[in-house]
Design a protein around this motif. Structure first.
Motif, PDB file in Angstrom:
ATOM      1  N   GLY A 279       0.913  -1.307  -0.147  1.00  0.00           N
ATOM      2  CA  GLY A 279      -0.053   0.096   0.199  1.00  0.00           C
ATOM      3  C   GLY A 279       0.895   1.260  -0.046  1.00  0.00           C
ATOM      4  N   ASN A 280       2.308   1.068  -0.092  1.00  0.00           N
ATOM      5  CA  ASN A 280       2.963   2.455  -0.042  1.00  0.00           C
ATOM      6  C   ASN A 280       3.595   2.567  -1.433  1.00  0.00           C
ATOM      7  N   GLN A 281       3.798   3.665  -1.931  1.00  0.00           N
ATOM      8  CA  GLN A 281       4.749   3.939  -3.075  1.00  0.00           C
ATOM      9  C   GLN A 281       6.044   4.189  -2.957  1.00  0.00           C
ATOM     10  N   PHE A 282       6.779   3.438  -3.770  1.00  0.00           N
ATOM     11  CA  PHE A 282       8.267   3.869  -3.519  1.00  0.00           C
ATOM     12  C   PHE A 282       8.974   4.177  -4.818  1.00  0.00           C
ATOM     13  N   SER A 283       9.924   4.797  -4.758  1.00  0.00           N
ATOM     14  CA  SER A 283      10.874   5.317  -5.995  1.00  0.00           C
ATOM     15  C   SER A 283      11.876   6.014  -5.499  1.00  0.00           C
ATOM     16  N   ARG A 284      12.921   6.318  -6.355  1.00  0.00           N
ATOM     17  CA  ARG A 284      14.140   7.107  -6.257  1.00  0.00           C
ATOM     18  C   ARG A 284      13.860   8.368  -5.524  1.00  0.00           C
ATOM     19  N   GLU A 285      12.695   8.879  -5.668  1.00  0.00           N
ATOM     20  CA  GLU A 285      12.284  10.208  -4.968  1.00  0.00           C
ATOM     21  C   GLU A 285      12.173   9.889  -3.501  1.00  0.00           C
ATOM     22  N   SER A 286      11.505   8.600  -3.035  1.00  0.00           N
ATOM     23  CA  SER A 286      11.450   8.362  -1.801  1.00  0.00           C
ATOM     24  C   SER A 286      12.672   8.218  -1.023  1.00  0.00           C
ATOM     25  N   ILE A 287      13.609   7.578  -1.768  1.00  0.00           N
ATOM     26  CA  ILE A 287      14.865   7.708  -1.221  1.00  0.00           C
ATOM     27  C   ILE A 287      15.736   9.045  -0.881  1.00  0.00           C
ATOM     28  N   LYS A 292      17.067  13.128   3.069  1.00  0.00           N
ATOM     29  CA  LYS A 292      17.126  14.464   3.027  1.00  0.00           C
ATOM     30  C   LYS A 292      18.007  14.940   4.395  1.00  0.00           C
ATOM     31  N   PRO A 293      17.619  14.468   5.612  1.00  0.00           N
ATOM     32  CA  PRO A 293      18.361  14.940   6.787  1.00  0.00           C
ATOM     33  C   PRO A 293      19.727  14.791   6.906  1.00  0.00           C
ATOM     34  N   TRP A 294      20.133  13.620   6.281  1.00  0.00           N
ATOM     35  CA  TRP A 294      21.414  13.050   6.168  1.00  0.00           C
ATOM     36  C   TRP A 294      22.470  14.197   5.262  1.00  0.00           C
TER      37      TRP A 294
END
Length: 378
Positions: A279-287, A292-294
């Motif tokens: 039920g969750n969408q994942f992609s390079r944008e998710s990574i 982002k905090p790192w």
């Protein structure tokens, strides 16, 4: 831990503390305060049981790593492995500082062999006095609650810092404790987990830093991300301590059918990349969003390295490579190095036991050539 806690802890969305927004400098101008280390975890001292050697690293291993262009190894250690104590009984506080000089010598020899081939060594306490993210060993106290445990922790790092006092920061660094987190019961692998209070983590890390630096002011110290390695630690930003993230997001991909995650392996949803999982969408944008905090930390002068990354052997190989290519490219674009878990074994480059690939014979080992070529790109 149970799947529901594992997925919750490691996050389906970004975790951690985001700093200031992106700087105006281009990605190519990003400078990481830590070197661009690229390599592997070695499991020679991963188990607390005497006589066990999950890695059994050889000099050939280090030669191959160097020949393939890698420059880094991380050695996650369980502290009981280099102690003298009665393994038929629970370890006591009196035994926690009973160092076995022969085993300490063996670990130093492992470091020396890696250094011989130009590999930097990160020495890590995967199990520290009073804490480990894993179950399977009865601790006599709690690192995050008991002063005696903290004192023992500092003495262990003092011992290692003194042993390597003459080594440069190019040769060795000290990774304080693997994947800090809170636990309801130190001996219950199904406990709820969460971050260590930031002020407490700062206190322990700062004192350990001071202890290590007392033996060599140039010693390089790294702290694993809070909350099982997931969260940046803003409380350490003003200290000369690097930070170590993880490359396992999302765990639906990296830990598909891993037996320590899924109570029923058949409950694990089939991973795809990119696409929808559970039920969750994942992609390079998710990574990119996850890291982002790192990335912000790097842009603001904090040294960051990905101390562990990779994929359990059950994930379909094509999905693994597609996902991992995105992980490595996001890290590389932000000058963050990596260490695959592990070199030889279930997550590894050699002898991983995957059933859906054609291995290349490599001096009696089974080499995942496609994974090697992917790692060499970054």
């Amino acid at each position: 831990m149970q799947r529901r806690n594992f997925i919750k802890t490691t996050g389906l969305v970004t975790v951690g503390v985001s700093m200031a927004g992106p700087l105006s400098a281009s990605q190519s101008q990003i400078t990481n305060a830590l070197p661009h280390w690229r390599g592997f975890n070695l499991l020679d001292y991963f188990s607390p049981a005497k006589g066990s050697s999950a890695g059994g690293s050889t000099e050939e291993d280090f030669k191959w790593m160097a020949d393939w262009g890698f420059n880094f190894v991380r050695i996650p250690m369980a502290y009981p492995r280099y102690l003298k104590f009665d393994p038929s009984k629970n370890i006591t506080p009196d035994e926690v500082l009973n160092f076995d000089e022969k085993e300490v010598d063996n670990i130093q020899q492992l470091v020396d062999t890696a250094n011989k081939y130009g590999l930097h060594v990160s020495l890590n306490l995967h199990r520290a006095p009073g804490f480990c993210v894993n179950a399977g060993f009865n601790e006599p106290y709690n690192l995050w609650q008991d002063e005696k445990a903290q004192e023992a922790f500092y003495m262990h790092w003092g011992m290692w810092a003194k042993r390597f006092a003459s080594y440069s920061s190019k040769q060795i660094s000290f990774d304080l404790v693997n994947e800090p987190c809170s636990r309801e019961d130190m001996n219950d692998q199904f406990s709820q987990r969460g971050p260590i209070p930031g002020a407490l983590y700062r206190k322990v890390a700062k004192t350990a830093l001071e202890t290590i630096r007392s033996h060599n002011p140039g010693h390089l110290v790294v702290a694993d991300g809070n909350n099982v390695g997931a969260d940046v630690i803003p409380e350490l930003f003003d200290l000369e301590i690097g930070q170590s993230c993880r490359g396992y997001y999302p765990h639906y991909v990296s830990h598909y059918r891993a037996p320590w995650v899924w109570e029923n392996l058949d409950d694990a949803p089939m991973p795809v990349w990119p696409g929808e999982i559970d039920g969750n969408q994942f992609s390079r944008e998710s990574i990119e969003e996850f890291y982002k905090p790192w990335i912000d930390a790097v842009k603001n002068g904090v040294g960051v390295h990905c101390g562990e990354c990779g994929c359990w052997r059950e994930t379909p190989h094509d999905v693994f490579l597609s996902w991992f290519g995105d992980v490595l490219s996001v890290l590389a674009e932000n000058k963050i190095g990596f260490a695959l878990w592990n070199f030889r074994g279930d997550f590894g480059l050699l002898d991983s036991g995957r059933k859906d690939i054609e291995y290349e014979d490599w001096h009696g080992h089974k080499l995942d050539r496609k994974l090697l070529e992917l790692l060499q790109k970054y």
